[in-house]
Design a protein around this motif. Structure first.
Motif, short mmCIF file in Angstrom:
data_model
loop_
_atom_site.label_atom_id
_atom_site.label_comp_id
_atom_site.label_asym_id
_atom_site.label_seq_id
_atom_site.Cartn_x
_atom_site.Cartn_y
_atom_site.Cartn_z
N VAL A 170 0.43 -1.09 0.09
CA VAL A 170 0.16 -0.44 -0.11
C VAL A 170 1.31 0.92 -0.05
CG1 VAL A 170 -2.25 1.35 1.05
CG2 VAL A 170 -1.79 -1.20 1.71
N PHE A 171 0.52 2.70 -1.21
CA PHE A 171 2.06 2.95 -1.37
C PHE A 171 0.67 4.10 -0.44
CE2 PHE A 171 3.74 0.18 -4.03
CZ PHE A 171 5.00 -0.10 -3.47
N ALA A 172 0.86 5.25 0.16
CA ALA A 172 0.62 6.22 0.00
C ALA A 172 1.31 7.28 0.02
CB ALA A 172 -0.46 6.54 1.01
N ILE A 173 0.54 8.37 -1.06
CA ILE A 173 1.37 9.66 -1.55
C ILE A 173 0.73 11.13 -0.67
CG2 ILE A 173 2.12 11.53 -3.44
CD1 ILE A 173 2.74 8.03 -3.51
N GLY A 174 1.88 11.62 0.17
CA GLY A 174 1.92 12.96 0.44
C GLY A 174 1.84 14.23 -0.32
N LEU A 175 1.11 15.09 0.39
CA LEU A 175 1.69 16.46 -0.48
C LEU A 175 1.73 16.47 -1.57
CD1 LEU A 175 4.83 17.54 2.13
CD2 LEU A 175 2.77 17.69 2.67
N ASN A 176 0.38 15.83 -2.47
CA ASN A 176 0.69 15.96 -3.91
C ASN A 176 -0.54 16.95 -4.55
OD1 ASN A 176 1.32 14.82 -6.20
ND2 ASN A 176 0.11 12.87 -5.95
N TYR A 177 -1.61 17.36 -3.35
CA TYR A 177 -1.85 19.00 -3.97
C TYR A 177 -1.05 19.84 -3.57
CZ TYR A 177 -5.79 15.47 -5.55
OH TYR A 177 -6.88 15.13 -5.88
N ARG A 178 -0.76 21.07 -5.05
CA ARG A 178 -0.40 21.79 -4.12
C ARG A 178 -0.94 23.42 -2.81
NH1 ARG A 178 3.76 22.73 -7.77
NH2 ARG A 178 3.99 21.91 -9.78
N PRO A 232 7.24 12.25 -4.64
CA PRO A 232 6.99 13.42 -3.38
C PRO A 232 7.00 12.62 -2.42
CG PRO A 232 5.17 12.01 -5.32
CD PRO A 232 6.66 11.76 -5.83
N PRO A 233 7.20 12.68 -1.09
CA PRO A 233 6.88 11.83 0.42
C PRO A 233 5.48 10.30 0.21
CG PRO A 233 6.34 14.20 1.13
CD PRO A 233 6.30 13.94 -0.55
N LEU A 263 -3.54 17.16 -9.39
CA LEU A 263 -2.14 16.17 -8.60
C LEU A 263 -1.05 17.12 -9.31
CD1 LEU A 263 -4.28 13.09 -8.87
CD2 LEU A 263 -2.73 13.86 -6.94
N ILE A 264 -0.08 16.94 -8.23
CA ILE A 264 1.23 16.95 -9.26
C ILE A 264 1.41 16.22 -9.75
CG2 ILE A 264 3.35 18.03 -8.02
CD1 ILE A 264 2.42 19.12 -5.63
N PHE A 265 1.56 15.15 -8.71
CA PHE A 265 2.14 13.37 -9.45
C PHE A 265 -0.05 12.44 -9.77
CE2 PHE A 265 5.37 15.15 -7.33
CZ PHE A 265 6.86 14.46 -7.79
N SER A 266 0.42 12.62 -11.15
CA SER A 266 -1.11 12.37 -11.59
C SER A 266 -0.58 10.69 -10.96
CB SER A 266 -1.16 12.36 -12.98
OG SER A 266 0.20 12.05 -14.27
N PRO A 273 -6.75 16.65 -1.48
CA PRO A 273 -6.76 18.58 -1.66
C PRO A 273 -7.06 19.17 -0.70
CG PRO A 273 -8.94 17.61 -1.73
CD PRO A 273 -8.11 15.96 -1.39
N ALA A 274 -6.73 20.15 -0.63
CA ALA A 274 -6.72 20.85 0.79
C ALA A 274 -8.24 20.89 1.50
CB ALA A 274 -6.47 22.34 0.45
#
Length: 281
Positions: free
Chosen positions: A73-81, A96-97, A217-220, A245-246
């Motif tokens: 399971v991969f979880a991506i951080g900070l992927n929306y500006r 990304p993290p 998404l910064i990284f699609s 998102p925020a």
């Protein structure tokens, strides 16, 4: 095609009814919702051409996690500006993290979640991609061919645990029981006009707290598959939580946390919704 887990059995969901895959396929495919990803292409080809029965009606609360036991399971951080900014970080570059949500936290779409004692529990609606084939060094342009489908996810996060200690404990703080609701089913990419541009929202007790689109998404999804598979193999049935998102509680002034009695509803356009109710420890 929409693939679900009804009472622990693999099902195809059509028009609010569920077709049991093991029975409809005469045993060619088993009942285990996780096992189907080992032969995803064969299953997809069969499902497209099979004369399926009408199926049986069901209630959303009967659905389990569509992908209940992923190996990774991969979880991506900070992927929306905007979310990176509200969290006090610069937007990531390169990669990304990346952290994990441990598999024991995975649940279905309609659940009750116990709040950890003494914690600050937060919400993060996310698009989740399900990997459909062994993927290593995948080109971004080819990445959708490696995605079995998409579903809604919640990266529920306990911020006290997450940020405690000399280094953040992202994975532990995000893996309490019930902290990874997913579903309500896996929707194949061909169901969407544009699988890279979907609206996602979350609401607490009817009040919308998050709204965004996956085109932000910064990284699609394709870029994540490419970047992750350049480091290590992605396996059939793996999950990628793509980021939120925020609008999370941590980024508010004053900060806001989930409380006993709160109902969190998370939706993604063209997929469906999750519904979590929170109770005292």
């Amino acid at each position: 095609m929409r693939i679900g887990n009804l009472g622990g059995r693999l099902a195809i969901v059509r028009g609010g009814r569920a077709v049991d895959v093991e029975r409809a396929s005469g045993g060619r495919f088993g009942a285990d919702p996780q096992a189907v990803y080992a032969d995803w292409e064969g299953f997809r080809d069969w499902a497209v051409s099979a004369a399926l029965p009408d199926g049986e009606p069901f209630e959303p609360a009967e659905l389990g996690a569509p992908v209940p036991a992923p190996r990774q399971v991969f979880a991506i951080g900070l992927n929306y500006r905007a979310h990176a900014a509200e969290s006090g970080f610069d937007a990531p570059e390169g990669l990304p993290p990346v952290f994990t949500k441990f598999a024991t936290s995975i649940t279905g779409p309609v659940t009750e979640v116990a709040l950890p004692p003494g914690g600050h529990t937060d919400w993060e609606v996310e698009l989740v991609a399900v990997i459909g084939r062994h993927s290593r060094n995948v080109a971004e342009d080819d990445a959708w061919d490696h995605v079995a489908g998409l579903m809604v996810g919640q990266d529920i996060s306990e911020r006290v645990s997450q940020l405690a200690g000399p280094a953040p404990q992202f994975s532990l703080g995000k893996s309490f029981p019930g902290f990874a609701p997913t579903g309500p089913w896996v929707v194949t990419p061909d169901e969407f006009d544009d699988p890279g541009d979907l609206e996602l929202t979350s609401a607490i007790n009817g009040e919308q707290v998050q709204k965004g689109r996956t085109r932000e998404l910064i990284f699609s999804v394709p870029l994540l598959v490419a970047r992750l598979s350049a480091v290590l193999p992605l396996l059939p049935g793996d999950l990628v939580f793509t980021g939120t998102p925020a609008g999370v509680g941590l980024g508010r002034d004053p900060q806001r946390w989930l409380a006993p009695g709160d109902e969190l509803v998370s939706r993604i356009e063209g997929i469906g919704e999750l519904r979590q109710r929170f109770v005292a420890p």
